[in-house]
Design an enzyme around this catalytic site. Sequence first.
Site, PDB file in Angstrom:
ATOM      1  N   GLU A 178      45.137  37.810  29.029  1.00 26.14           N
ATOM      2  CA  GLU A 178      46.055  37.223  28.042  1.00 26.14           C
ATOM      3  C   GLU A 178      47.334  38.053  27.873  1.00 26.14           C
ATOM      4  OE1 GLU A 178      45.591  34.383  27.393  1.00 26.14           O
ATOM      5  OE2 GLU A 178      43.541  33.868  26.852  1.00 26.14           O
ATOM      6  N   HIS A 232      43.749  39.817  19.396  1.00 28.02           N
ATOM      7  CA  HIS A 232      43.239  38.483  19.731  1.00 28.02           C
ATOM      8  C   HIS A 232      41.716  38.577  19.769  1.00 28.02           C
ATOM      9  CE1 HIS A 232      42.230  34.773  21.639  1.00 28.02           C
ATOM     10  NE2 HIS A 232      41.842  35.362  22.767  1.00 28.02           N
ATOM     11  N   HIS A 282      37.773  36.079  19.074  1.00 29.62           N
ATOM     12  CA  HIS A 282      37.133  34.764  18.963  1.00 29.62           C
ATOM     13  C   HIS A 282      36.178  34.808  17.756  1.00 29.62           C
ATOM     14  CE1 HIS A 282      37.591  34.014  23.637  1.00 29.62           C
ATOM     15  NE2 HIS A 282      38.733  34.315  23.053  1.00 29.62           N
ATOM     16  N   TYR A 294      45.076  31.526  -2.321  1.00 28.26           N
ATOM     17  CA  TYR A 294      46.428  32.111  -2.291  1.00 28.26           C
ATOM     18  C   TYR A 294      46.605  33.129  -1.167  1.00 28.26           C
ATOM     19  CZ  TYR A 294      45.028  36.518  -4.597  1.00 28.26           C
ATOM     20  OH  TYR A 294      44.473  37.738  -4.879  1.00 28.26           O
ATOM     21  N   HIS A 330      39.658  27.888  21.256  1.00 24.13           N
ATOM     22  CA  HIS A 330      39.751  29.242  21.824  1.00 24.13           C
ATOM     23  C   HIS A 330      39.464  30.335  20.780  1.00 24.13           C
ATOM     24  CE1 HIS A 330      42.239  31.970  24.761  1.00 24.13           C
ATOM     25  NE2 HIS A 330      41.333  32.669  24.107  1.00 24.13           N
ATOM     26  N   TYR A 378      53.570  44.234  -3.668  1.00 19.31           N
ATOM     27  CA  TYR A 378      52.183  44.632  -3.929  1.00 19.31           C
ATOM     28  C   TYR A 378      51.590  45.200  -2.652  1.00 19.31           C
ATOM     29  CZ  TYR A 378      47.238  43.758  -5.138  1.00 19.31           C
ATOM     30  OH  TYR A 378      45.898  43.873  -5.348  1.00 19.31           O
TER      31      TYR A 378
HETATM   32  P1  13P Z   1      40.279  39.567  28.799  1.00 15.66           P
HETATM   33  O1  13P Z   1      38.936  40.249  28.981  1.00 15.66           O
HETATM   34  O2  13P Z   1      40.953  39.313  30.108  1.00 15.66           O
HETATM   35  O3  13P Z   1      41.134  40.278  27.796  1.00 15.66           O
HETATM   36  O4  13P Z   1      40.014  38.081  28.276  1.00 15.66           O
HETATM   37  C1  13P Z   1      39.331  37.758  27.120  1.00 15.66           C
HETATM   38  C2  13P Z   1      39.935  36.557  26.439  1.00 15.66           C
HETATM   39  O5  13P Z   1      40.008  36.524  25.232  1.00 15.66           O
HETATM   40  C3  13P Z   1      40.482  35.439  27.184  1.00 15.66           C
HETATM   41  O6  13P Z   1      41.064  34.546  26.287  1.00 15.66           O
END
Ligand code: 13P
Length: 216
Positions: free
Chosen positions: A76, A95, A97, A116, A158, A211
């Site tokens: 990514e 990033h 999941h 909020y 995703h 804050y």
């Molecule tokens: P990578 O291991 O290449 O970072 O991929 C994991 C991922 O989140 C793909 O969307």
Amino acid sequence: MPTRNDRGKRQSIIDACLRMNALGINQGTSGNISLRHGDGMLITPTSTPYEAMKPEQIVYMHLDGNHDPAQRPSSEWRFHRDILKARPEVQAIVHAHPPYSTMLAIMGMEIPPVHYMVAVAGGDTIRCAPYATFGTQELSEHAVRALEGRLACLLEHHGMIAMGVSLAKAMWLAVEVETLARQYHGCLQIGTPPLLSKEEIEKVRLRMAGYGHAEE
Ligand code: 13P
């Protein structure tokens, strides 16, 4: 290779990866993290178990995409690179999941102003970027658009992206977005949750600037 300058930064990325799995906001090697560094970024290597990750495996990549060909950056890297290019104030991108954020993303749902704290992501919704195959330029473009004026978004079918002016802030926001997703998911089991107005979220956003939740 790590230098005295960047070894601490590389280790902080590994520590954050381990923490996001310990917190349950990510599983296995599904996530990736980047940190702005000089004219480029430091980014996690692809599909490498965090427990085994070594500082020297963290990839330094120029914002033109060039890197040591012996290293394998996260699949990514495009959206990490494009977000850092588009948002000069951003220093760190997480990033992951996370289960509840990803459930909403599978359904193509954004997080509306049910609480909020939605304001901590910079606006009255946490948008969901349209689906595109992982690792593609198309996904990167969708992500950059969904993040306009925001610090977090969901990615359809995703996961989630959270970012900040530091890795600590990006991690904090990732946990907060997952909490909001969980709260919204819970409310949907009971009925249709009432929403706060755009005006109220703006009021909260301005109040937060003075804050502990200040965005910048
Ligand atoms: P990578 O291991 O290449 O970072 O991929 C994991 C991922 O989140 C793909 O969307």
